[in-house]
Each structure stands twice: as C-alpha cells, then as structure tokens.
Design a protein around this motif. Structure first.
Motif, PDB file in Angstrom:
ATOM      1  N   TYR A  31      -8.542 -23.899   2.865  1.00 56.65           N
ATOM      2  CA  TYR A  31      -8.096 -25.205   3.323  1.00 56.65           C
ATOM      3  C   TYR A  31      -6.727 -25.047   3.966  1.00 56.65           C
ATOM      4  O   TYR A  31      -5.850 -24.359   3.432  1.00 56.65           O
ATOM      5  CB  TYR A  31      -8.031 -26.191   2.136  1.00 56.65           C
ATOM      6  CG  TYR A  31      -7.717 -27.597   2.581  1.00 56.65           C
ATOM      7  CD1 TYR A  31      -8.698 -28.357   3.224  1.00 56.65           C
ATOM      8  CD2 TYR A  31      -6.445 -28.129   2.415  1.00 56.65           C
ATOM      9  CE1 TYR A  31      -8.414 -29.630   3.673  1.00 56.65           C
ATOM     10  CE2 TYR A  31      -6.155 -29.407   2.868  1.00 56.65           C
ATOM     11  CZ  TYR A  31      -7.139 -30.152   3.498  1.00 56.65           C
ATOM     12  OH  TYR A  31      -6.858 -31.416   3.951  1.00 56.65           O
ATOM     13  N   ASP A  32      -6.571 -25.626   5.129  1.00 57.77           N
ATOM     14  CA  ASP A  32      -5.292 -25.609   5.828  1.00 57.77           C
ATOM     15  C   ASP A  32      -4.721 -24.192   5.971  1.00 57.77           C
ATOM     16  O   ASP A  32      -3.540 -23.961   5.726  1.00 57.77           O
ATOM     17  CB  ASP A  32      -4.293 -26.519   5.085  1.00 57.77           C
ATOM     18  CG  ASP A  32      -3.065 -26.832   5.943  1.00 57.77           C
ATOM     19  OD1 ASP A  32      -3.186 -26.769   7.188  1.00 57.77           O
ATOM     20  OD2 ASP A  32      -1.998 -27.109   5.359  1.00 57.77           O
ATOM     21  N   GLY A  33      -5.582 -23.263   6.335  1.00 57.32           N
ATOM     22  CA  GLY A  33      -5.102 -21.924   6.660  1.00 57.32           C
ATOM     23  C   GLY A  33      -4.808 -21.031   5.477  1.00 57.32           C
ATOM     24  O   GLY A  33      -4.195 -19.982   5.629  1.00 57.32           O
ATOM     25  N   LYS A  34      -5.244 -21.463   4.292  1.00 61.89           N
ATOM     26  CA  LYS A  34      -5.007 -20.645   3.096  1.00 61.89           C
ATOM     27  C   LYS A  34      -6.234 -20.656   2.208  1.00 61.89           C
ATOM     28  O   LYS A  34      -7.070 -21.545   2.313  1.00 61.89           O
ATOM     29  CB  LYS A  34      -3.849 -21.222   2.259  1.00 61.89           C
ATOM     30  CG  LYS A  34      -2.496 -21.122   2.857  1.00 61.89           C
ATOM     31  CD  LYS A  34      -1.445 -21.445   1.805  1.00 61.89           C
ATOM     32  CE  LYS A  34      -1.029 -22.904   1.830  1.00 61.89           C
ATOM     33  NZ  LYS A  34      -0.319 -23.319   3.022  1.00 61.89           N
ATOM     34  N   ILE A  35      -6.292 -19.690   1.304  1.00 55.92           N
ATOM     35  CA  ILE A  35      -7.300 -19.766   0.261  1.00 55.92           C
ATOM     36  C   ILE A  35      -6.689 -20.543  -0.891  1.00 55.92           C
ATOM     37  O   ILE A  35      -5.655 -20.145  -1.440  1.00 55.92           O
ATOM     38  CB  ILE A  35      -7.752 -18.359  -0.143  1.00 55.92           C
ATOM     39  CG1 ILE A  35      -8.519 -17.824   1.069  1.00 55.92           C
ATOM     40  CG2 ILE A  35      -8.594 -18.405  -1.425  1.00 55.92           C
ATOM     41  CD1 ILE A  35      -9.362 -16.670   0.914  1.00 55.92           C
ATOM     42  N   GLU A  51     -21.884 -30.383  -4.964  1.00 55.72           N
ATOM     43  CA  GLU A  51     -22.036 -31.666  -5.647  1.00 55.72           C
ATOM     44  C   GLU A  51     -20.905 -32.634  -5.300  1.00 55.72           C
ATOM     45  O   GLU A  51     -21.121 -33.803  -5.026  1.00 55.72           O
ATOM     46  CB  GLU A  51     -22.056 -31.450  -7.172  1.00 55.72           C
ATOM     47  CG  GLU A  51     -23.413 -30.988  -7.681  1.00 55.72           C
ATOM     48  CD  GLU A  51     -23.299 -30.269  -9.017  1.00 55.72           C
ATOM     49  OE1 GLU A  51     -22.343 -30.536  -9.773  1.00 55.72           O
ATOM     50  OE2 GLU A  51     -24.179 -29.416  -9.284  1.00 55.72           O
ATOM     51  N   LYS A  52     -19.666 -32.115  -5.310  1.00 59.16           N
ATOM     52  CA  LYS A  52     -18.522 -33.014  -5.211  1.00 59.16           C
ATOM     53  C   LYS A  52     -17.917 -33.136  -3.811  1.00 59.16           C
ATOM     54  O   LYS A  52     -17.080 -34.001  -3.574  1.00 59.16           O
ATOM     55  CB  LYS A  52     -17.405 -32.536  -6.181  1.00 59.16           C
ATOM     56  CG  LYS A  52     -17.845 -32.540  -7.639  1.00 59.16           C
ATOM     57  CD  LYS A  52     -16.677 -32.746  -8.589  1.00 59.16           C
ATOM     58  CE  LYS A  52     -16.116 -31.443  -9.057  1.00 59.16           C
ATOM     59  NZ  LYS A  52     -15.010 -31.531  -9.992  1.00 59.16           N
ATOM     60  N   GLY A  53     -18.358 -32.270  -2.880  1.00 57.87           N
ATOM     61  CA  GLY A  53     -17.752 -32.306  -1.548  1.00 57.87           C
ATOM     62  C   GLY A  53     -16.368 -31.665  -1.578  1.00 57.87           C
ATOM     63  O   GLY A  53     -15.963 -31.079  -2.590  1.00 57.87           O
ATOM     64  N   GLU A  97      -7.412 -33.307  -2.235  1.00 59.49           N
ATOM     65  CA  GLU A  97      -6.507 -34.046  -3.120  1.00 59.49           C
ATOM     66  C   GLU A  97      -5.647 -33.102  -3.947  1.00 59.49           C
ATOM     67  O   GLU A  97      -4.419 -33.203  -3.969  1.00 59.49           O
ATOM     68  CB  GLU A  97      -7.311 -34.923  -4.085  1.00 59.49           C
ATOM     69  CG  GLU A  97      -7.320 -36.383  -3.693  1.00 59.49           C
ATOM     70  CD  GLU A  97      -8.385 -37.128  -4.457  1.00 59.49           C
ATOM     71  OE1 GLU A  97      -8.406 -37.005  -5.702  1.00 59.49           O
ATOM     72  OE2 GLU A  97      -9.221 -37.797  -3.799  1.00 59.49           O
ATOM     73  N   GLU A  98      -6.320 -32.162  -4.564  1.00 62.10           N
ATOM     74  CA  GLU A  98      -5.622 -31.186  -5.411  1.00 62.10           C
ATOM     75  C   GLU A  98      -4.561 -30.443  -4.615  1.00 62.10           C
ATOM     76  O   GLU A  98      -3.442 -30.231  -5.061  1.00 62.10           O
ATOM     77  CB  GLU A  98      -6.621 -30.152  -5.953  1.00 62.10           C
ATOM     78  CG  GLU A  98      -6.808 -30.202  -7.450  1.00 62.10           C
ATOM     79  CD  GLU A  98      -7.794 -29.167  -7.934  1.00 62.10           C
ATOM     80  OE1 GLU A  98      -7.695 -27.991  -7.517  1.00 62.10           O
ATOM     81  OE2 GLU A  98      -8.693 -29.542  -8.715  1.00 62.10           O
ATOM     82  N   TYR A  99      -4.972 -30.072  -3.383  1.00 65.58           N
ATOM     83  CA  TYR A  99      -4.080 -29.303  -2.523  1.00 65.58           C
ATOM     84  C   TYR A  99      -2.854 -30.123  -2.150  1.00 65.58           C
ATOM     85  O   TYR A  99      -1.724 -29.640  -2.224  1.00 65.58           O
ATOM     86  CB  TYR A  99      -4.845 -28.858  -1.270  1.00 65.58           C
ATOM     87  CG  TYR A  99      -3.985 -28.169  -0.246  1.00 65.58           C
ATOM     88  CD1 TYR A  99      -3.483 -26.891  -0.484  1.00 65.58           C
ATOM     89  CD2 TYR A  99      -3.672 -28.792   0.957  1.00 65.58           C
ATOM     90  CE1 TYR A  99      -2.685 -26.262   0.444  1.00 65.58           C
ATOM     91  CE2 TYR A  99      -2.877 -28.174   1.896  1.00 65.58           C
ATOM     92  CZ  TYR A  99      -2.384 -26.901   1.641  1.00 65.58           C
ATOM     93  OH  TYR A  99      -1.598 -26.287   2.566  1.00 65.58           O
ATOM     94  N   GLN A 100      -3.098 -31.382  -1.754  1.00 70.12           N
ATOM     95  CA  GLN A 100      -1.973 -32.241  -1.377  1.00 70.12           C
ATOM     96  C   GLN A 100      -1.024 -32.443  -2.564  1.00 70.12           C
ATOM     97  O   GLN A 100       0.184 -32.402  -2.414  1.00 70.12           O
ATOM     98  CB  GLN A 100      -2.470 -33.607  -0.872  1.00 70.12           C
ATOM     99  CG  GLN A 100      -3.248 -33.545   0.445  1.00 70.12           C
ATOM    100  CD  GLN A 100      -2.442 -32.956   1.608  1.00 70.12           C
ATOM    101  OE1 GLN A 100      -1.218 -32.811   1.512  1.00 70.12           O
ATOM    102  NE2 GLN A 100      -3.125 -32.573   2.677  1.00 70.12           N
ATOM    103  N   LYS A 101      -1.635 -32.635  -3.741  1.00 65.92           N
ATOM    104  CA  LYS A 101      -0.829 -32.832  -4.955  1.00 65.92           C
ATOM    105  C   LYS A 101       0.078 -31.638  -5.201  1.00 65.92           C
ATOM    106  O   LYS A 101       1.292 -31.771  -5.382  1.00 65.92           O
ATOM    107  CB  LYS A 101      -1.745 -33.015  -6.180  1.00 65.92           C
ATOM    108  CG  LYS A 101      -1.848 -34.473  -6.630  1.00 65.92           C
ATOM    109  CD  LYS A 101      -2.611 -34.532  -7.940  1.00 65.92           C
ATOM    110  CE  LYS A 101      -3.612 -35.671  -7.907  1.00 65.92           C
ATOM    111  NZ  LYS A 101      -4.705 -35.442  -8.852  1.00 65.92           N
ATOM    112  N   SER A 102      -0.527 -30.453  -5.147  1.00 61.05           N
ATOM    113  CA  SER A 102       0.260 -29.251  -5.449  1.00 61.05           C
ATOM    114  C   SER A 102       1.338 -29.029  -4.395  1.00 61.05           C
ATOM    115  O   SER A 102       2.428 -28.556  -4.685  1.00 61.05           O
ATOM    116  CB  SER A 102      -0.652 -28.028  -5.561  1.00 61.05           C
ATOM    117  OG  SER A 102      -1.140 -27.677  -4.293  1.00 61.05           O
TER     118      SER A 102
END
Ligand SMILES: Nc1ncnc2c1ncn2[C@@H]1O[C@H](COP(=O)(O)OP(=O)(O)O)[C@@H](O)[C@H]1O
Ligand SMILES: [Mg+2]
Lengths: 263, 449
Positions: free
Chosen positions: A226-230, A244-246, A252-257
């Motif tokens: 995502y966004d150029g990174k693993i 299942e979850k898309g 979300e998790e990425y933005q949070k971190s």
C-alpha cells in the motif's frame, strides 16, 4: 547456490518516475523455494516494483538496494538481469507485429545459451522443447507461427507469459496479475504451469488482486502493498482475510499508524 | 534560365562538341529524340529545390563536381561474373557502366527471345524498336529523363515473343569507372501477349569512384503477359543513381516490382505505370534502408486508365543517423476506370532525431465506383516492445534488429521466387546489422559468401 542465502533482498527501496515517488521504502526478502504473493489495491506500485526489479528504463532509484543472489543488480541492463534468471510475466504483454513466437523464443533461448557458453540450440531440439512447454500450459500449436501476442485473446496472452517462463526456466519469476481476465480453465492452466515449475531452488513473486489464484498456487508468504510499501505480511490466511474484508481496513490501519508516527 | 553549375555546363559543352558527332550513324528517329531532349535539358537544367518533386533532394553536391562522360565501355569483365542465385536457371546479362558487356552484342534464344545491347539492336531490329522506344517516356517533364534520352550510350534490350514463359534473367549492373564518371543508360523490355519473365537485378559499384548515373527503362507488358522484377541496389557512398521506369500494362497483364535500396549516396527511383487495359494487376514494393548521410527517394505514379484493375504500392523505410528519405506516391483513377482497386502505403521508422522522411501520398479519382486507400506512417522503435524483448534476455541491439527486420517483413514476404527468399532475407539482415559492404560483383553473390 549456498543454502539459506536469499535469492532476492530488497532493502529500503525508494523509486521515482519523473518527480513522482512511487516506491517509498520497500523491504522484501525472497528465499529459494518460496512463493510470495503481493496483493494490494490498484495504483499502489506493484507493477512499478516489478519494473524496477527487472530494470525497465524511466525509473530512478533514489535510495536503497536490490540484491539478487547477493549482488546489487541496479546497474544491470534488463537483458543482463533476465540472463541472470529474473523473469517478468507482464501485466500487459506487448504485441510485436511481424516477429513470430518461434523466432522470438529461439532468439531468447539462444541468448541464454550464449550467456552460458553454449552453441545455439538445434532446430529439432528446440521444436521438441517448444511442444513440451506448450502442453504444459495447454497452449494451441497454432500460436507458434503467429506474431508475438498479436491478435491473442486476453487469456492467450497470459498463458503465453507462463509458456515463455517455462521455456526460459528462471530462478526468480515475477508474475504481474497473470490471473486477471482469465476464465477458470485458463486460470487452472496458468496455476498448473507454475506448480509444475516450482522447485526448491527457484522462487515466485505472484502479484494478484484475488484470492482465487492463490487457491491454486498456494503461497508461502502473503504481503500487502500500500502506498509504495509493504504494510503487512502474513501467511496464506492473510489472503483469505483480504478477500473477505477488502482493503479498506488495511488503508485505515495504515493511515492510523502514519498519523501515530507523525505525532 | 537554367541553374548554372559545373555538371550542367560540362554536359552542354560535351553534347554540342563531341557527342553530336558520335551519334551521326544512329537511326534518324533516335537522333531526333536525342536532340529534342537535349534542347529541353539545355533550357531547364537540373532539377532544383524549387521543383515540387525535388523539394527535399539537393543535387548540388553532385552538380558542382566534374564527371567524365563515359562513351565506351572501358572496363572489360568476365561475362560469367554476374549475380548468382543458387539453383536458379537464368539468362545472364551484364552491364558495365551502362554498356552491355557480353561477347555477343545480340543473342537470339531457341524460344525466340532476343536480348543484348540496345545500341546494336537499333540497327538490327530497327522496326521493332521504333515501335516502342521513347513511347512512354516522351512526355516526361523530368529533366533527368531528358538528360538520359539525350546522352544515353547503351543499355539492354529484351524482347519476349508471344507465349514464351517462365524465363529468368539476371541483370548485373555495375558502376566501375576508373574516373569519376557520368553514365547514362537506357533499357527496353517488350513482352508480347501471354509472355512471362522474371528479372533479378543487382546494381553495384566499385568503392572509390563517384558516379552520376541515370538508368531509364521502358517496359511494355502485353495482354495476359507478366513481368516480375526484383532489384537490389548497393552502390558506394559517393555515387548517385537515378533509375526511372516507364511501364505500360495491357489487358489482363501483370507487373510486379520488388526493389531494395541498400546503399548509395543518393538513390532515386521513379516509377510511372500506365494501366492500359482491363483486369490488370500491378504491385510495386520497395524497401529503403538508409543511414549515414545517404538519401533514398521513391517517386511512384500509377495511372488507371481502364476498368477493373488492381494496383498496390507498398514502400517501407528505416532511416538511421542523418539519413533522408523522400516518398511521393500517386494514384490516378481516370473517368473510365470503374471498379478499380488501388492501394498505397508508405511506412517509416526513424531511428534518430536527425533522420528525416518526407512522405507525400496522393490520390486523384475521377471514377465513382472505386475502392482506394492511401496512407503514410512515421514512427520510432516501440520502447514497450523493446523492453519486453530485452526482458527475455535478448540484447538491446538484437531486440532492435528483430523489430526492424519484422518491420521490413511485409516487403520481403512479397518475394515470390522461392530461390530468392533466403538471399533477400540475408541481405536485409546484413544491411540492418551494418555488415553490408560495397560489392564489386553482385551484392547477391557477396551476401552469400
Ligand atoms: N509511466 C508513468 N508515469 C507516471 N506515473 C506512473 C507511470 N506508471 C505508473 N504511474 C503511477 O504510479 C503509480 C503506481 O502504478 P502501478 O505500479 O502500475 O500500480 P499497480 O500495479 O499497483 O496498480 C500509480 O499512481 C500510477 O498512476
Ligand atoms: Mg499493476
């Protein structure tokens, strides 16, 4: 090759197209015998990563390194990387009008043999090998006189990539969305081809959106890009979870971190 | 006022002083043709950049140079020294500096074919020749044609009687002057009804001399007759060659040309084809591979004067370094030429920013029931394809060659004589590889070595 030595090691890779940074600090280690899946939404940089590994023009590596069999390959030409055993199954295979499949493959096989100090392959031997590998992916014999990818259906183009991989027997094969646009039979043929070529010395990076290919090619490791990174790595169950979850929860998790990191 | 230059002045002086004496023994109709054309040339001079079809072709480099007019064949060569296509039975014709070089100046075969020196034929076959000679070229407005008609010294003559079929000719045309030379040569080919021949021609030169050469050919294809003509041009990089062909094709006749411009400082081929009967088929194929500061031109005019005929012009070019190309193709469909199918296509690949092609396709249609198309493309090597090929381990150079050779394929694949296919492929590959040198004999022969 030494045991336990990684086949591919990408460390903190940053790469740009023009002024736009696409790969933003990517790390990835692939060992012989492994199958990695890279999943992730469109536009994340998966194809860019494949192009940078294989040496396509137009990308600038601004930081980090790509070690293949222990050596930095970022200064090698695409053909040198190919001869060293890196293969790319293209997301969009290119049509080459006027160049027949057999001439193309003969040139590729002979280039590889020359690199190994061997004479060009004998025509009879070549045709025998050609036929065997065609059968591996269930490809019609009619294709061999046609121009490379010209007038091939979507499925034929993808099978053709696997066929070429089978001809060239790479150590590291990167398959970029080889499953998209395939009907179930073609998908099985592609997966079959990969499974037959899998062994303890080679490795695969399978870039895909969908779980369904991974039902047939079972990965050892699944990454989410995502966004150029693993941003996440797991086993084959991660792929099921994504199915299942898309991707929304990953984002979300990425933005949070990211936010957390900024604070 | 004609443009003044060294070559023009030299030619005018030469014709008025020396040449007009030499031609006194020729038949009157030939002398008349020469004088008329000389007057036209004298008034106009060489084409300049102001002439529509010469806008891109600068002759100054040559017209400011001195060329010695070659009146006789100075160099003697072994007449077996002609192009060799293995396994093909052929009648061999050799021309050196535009002069027929065989021991026998005129030859008659058992089947009735006559071939030999056109100068010799003027005397022996005067009636036959006068029926055809200059009939197609007489209205030309091209100064190079006037120069050729005024000053030609020799050339070949081929006459094929009714019903004589499947004869192959090999024509080796060599520029081999010991000094920088002006050469003008003139050929005539007559096919009676139901005749059929193939011509395989090489144009070659020595390495060190500059030649300024005009080669005009008139071709008459009778009813239901067929002429196939293959030509490979490979002359040195200080010579210019102007090869103009005028053809007339009668009912049900077929004319097919497949020409390769491989080397030369300036090569210019002009083709004028008149479809003069129903159900005619005309194909003009051309491949030009141009590099360094070479320039190759093709000017093609196909005129449909009669109904139900087909014509196809297909010209492809690859231009490298600072090379130039000029393509001017025209299809004219006259009022009565209903049910015409006429096609024209010119495709080019430019390998550098400095290489230039000027492509001008024209279509002029006065009939209403026709199917015509024309088009021209100019492109570069496809980078995506280049990467795809290199990703399979093929070097950049070989990847380019693979694509260029594929591009040329449409012309090469049109070769119909099986024995000629491999030599043609070899030649093109060698040329694309930069391995084709000047060949003093015949390029087909040299390429085999
Ligand atoms: N040639 C290019 N020039 C500029 N931007 C590009 C080019 N190719 C791809 N991109 C951009 O790079 C990003 C990543 O693209 P890509 O690697 O194809 O993603 P993915 O394969 O994950 O869908 C996208 O935002 C895309 O628009
Ligand atoms: Mg992609």
């Amino acid at each position: 090759m030494e045991k336990n030595k990684p086949l591919l090691e990408i460390k903190n890779l940053h790469a740009k197209i023009g002024d736009k940074e696409i790969i933003k600090g990517l790390n990835l280690t692939v060992n012989p015998g492994e199958v990695h899946a890279i999943m992730g939404p469109n536009g994340t940089g998966k194809s860019t990563l494949a192009n940078v590994i294989t040496g396509k023009d137009g990308y600038e590596i601004t930081d980090g390194e790509i070690l293949y069999k222990g050596k930095n390959i970022t200064d090698l030409d695409p053909e040198e990387r190919a001869l060293e055993g890196i293969f790319l199954g293209f997301q969009y295979p290119v049509e080459i009008p006027g160049v027949s499949m057999t001439n193309f493959m003969k040139a590729a096989v002979d280039a590889q043999r020359k690199y190994k100090g061997l004479d060009p392959i004998k025509p009879g031997e070549f045709l025998k090998m050609y036929r065997e590998k065609q059968q591996l992916v269930n490809m019609s014999d009619k294709m061999k006189n046609r121009s490379v990818n010209e007038g091939f259906s979507g499925g034929e183009k993808k099978k053709n990539e696997i066929f070429q991989m089978a001809m060239l027997e790479p150590d590291l094969a990167i398959l970029d969305e080889t499953d998209s646009g395939l009907d179930i039979d073609a998908l099985k043929a592609v997966a079959d081809g990969v499974n037959k070529l899998r062994n303890k010395d080679n490795a695969f990076i399978v870039i895909t959106h969908y779980q369904r290919l991974l039902d047939h090619i079972v990965p050892d490791i699944v990454h989410v890009m995502y966004d150029g990174k693993i941003v996440k790595t797991g086993d084959k169950n991660l792929a099921k979870e994504l199915e299942e979850k898309g991707y929304a929860w990953i984002e979300e998790e990425y933005q949070k971190s990211k936010n957390a990191g900024n604070e | 006022m004609p443009a003044m230059n060294k070559l023009y002045e030299n030619i005018i002086r030469f014709f008025e002083k020396d040449f007009s004496e030499k031609i006194k023994n020729e038949p009157e109709f030939i002398q008349k043709i020469r004088l008329e054309n000389f007057e036209k040339f004298k008034n106009k001079g060489f084409p300049t950049l102001k002439d529509e079809k010469w806008r891109k072709t600068n002759l100054n480099k040559f017209t400011n140079q001195y060329f010695h007019p070659l009146l006789h064949n100075i160099v003697k060569k072994n007449s077996t020294d002609v192009c060799i296509v293995p396994d093909l039975q052929t009648v061999n014709i050799q021309l050196i500096n535009g002069h027929f070089a065989g021991e026998e100046k005129l030859n008659v075969l058992e089947n009735g074919i006559i071939y030999g020196s056109i100068q010799s034929a003027f005397e022996k076959y005067k009636d036959l020749i006068s029926r055809y000679f200059d009939k197609l070229s007489k209205n030309s407005t091209n100064p190079m044609d006037w120069l050729n008609a005024a000053l030609f010294t020799d050339g070949f003559f081929i006459y094929v009687p009714k019903n004589v079929k499947e004869i192959n000719f090999q024509i080796s045309q060599q520029l081999d002057a010991p000094v920088d030379a002006l050469i003008n040569s003139r050929n005539l080919i007559v096919l009676e009804n139901d005749a059929q021949i193939n011509l395989i021609q090489c144009d070659d030169s020595n390495e060190h001399r500059s030649h300024f050469a005009t080669f005009n050919t008139e071709i008459f294809v009778g009813e239901n007759a067929e002429l196939n003509w293959y030509k490979y041009q490979n002359i040195n990089n200080i010579s210019a060659m102007f090869s103009n062909t005028f053809a007339e094709v009668k009912e049900n006749g077929k004319l097919y040309t497949n020409f390769y411009q491989l080397n030369g400082k300036l090569l210019r081929n002009e083709q004028f084809t008149e479809i003069a009967g129903k159900d005619v088929a005309v194909d003009h194929y051309g491949l030009y591979l141009v590099d360094k500061t070479q320039q190759f031109d093709n000017v093609i005019f196909v005129s449909h004067a009669s109904e139900g005929s087909y014509s196809n012009q297909k010209f492809k070019g690859i231009l490298d370094d600072s090379a130039k190309g000029f393509f001017n193709g025209q299809i004219l469909v006259k009022k009565d030429a209903q049910q015409t199918n006429a096609y024209q296509k010119n495709d080019n690949i430019l390998l550098t920013d400095k290489a230039k092609i000027s492509s001008q396709p024209f279509l002029e249609i006065y009939a209403d029931d026709v199917s015509c198309s024309h088009g021209s493309t100019t492109g570069q090597i496809d980078d995506e394809a280049l990467f795809y090929i290199r990703q399979r381990g093929i070097s950049k150079r070989d990847a380019q060659l693979l694509q260029l050779y594929a591009f040329a394929g449409e012309v090469i694949d049109a070769v119909k004589i099986p024995e000629l296919i491999e030599p043609t492929k070899d030649l093109v590959k060698k040329r694309l590889n930069g391995e084709l040198d000047v060949c003093e004999d015949c390029i087909l022969q040299c390429a085999n070595k």
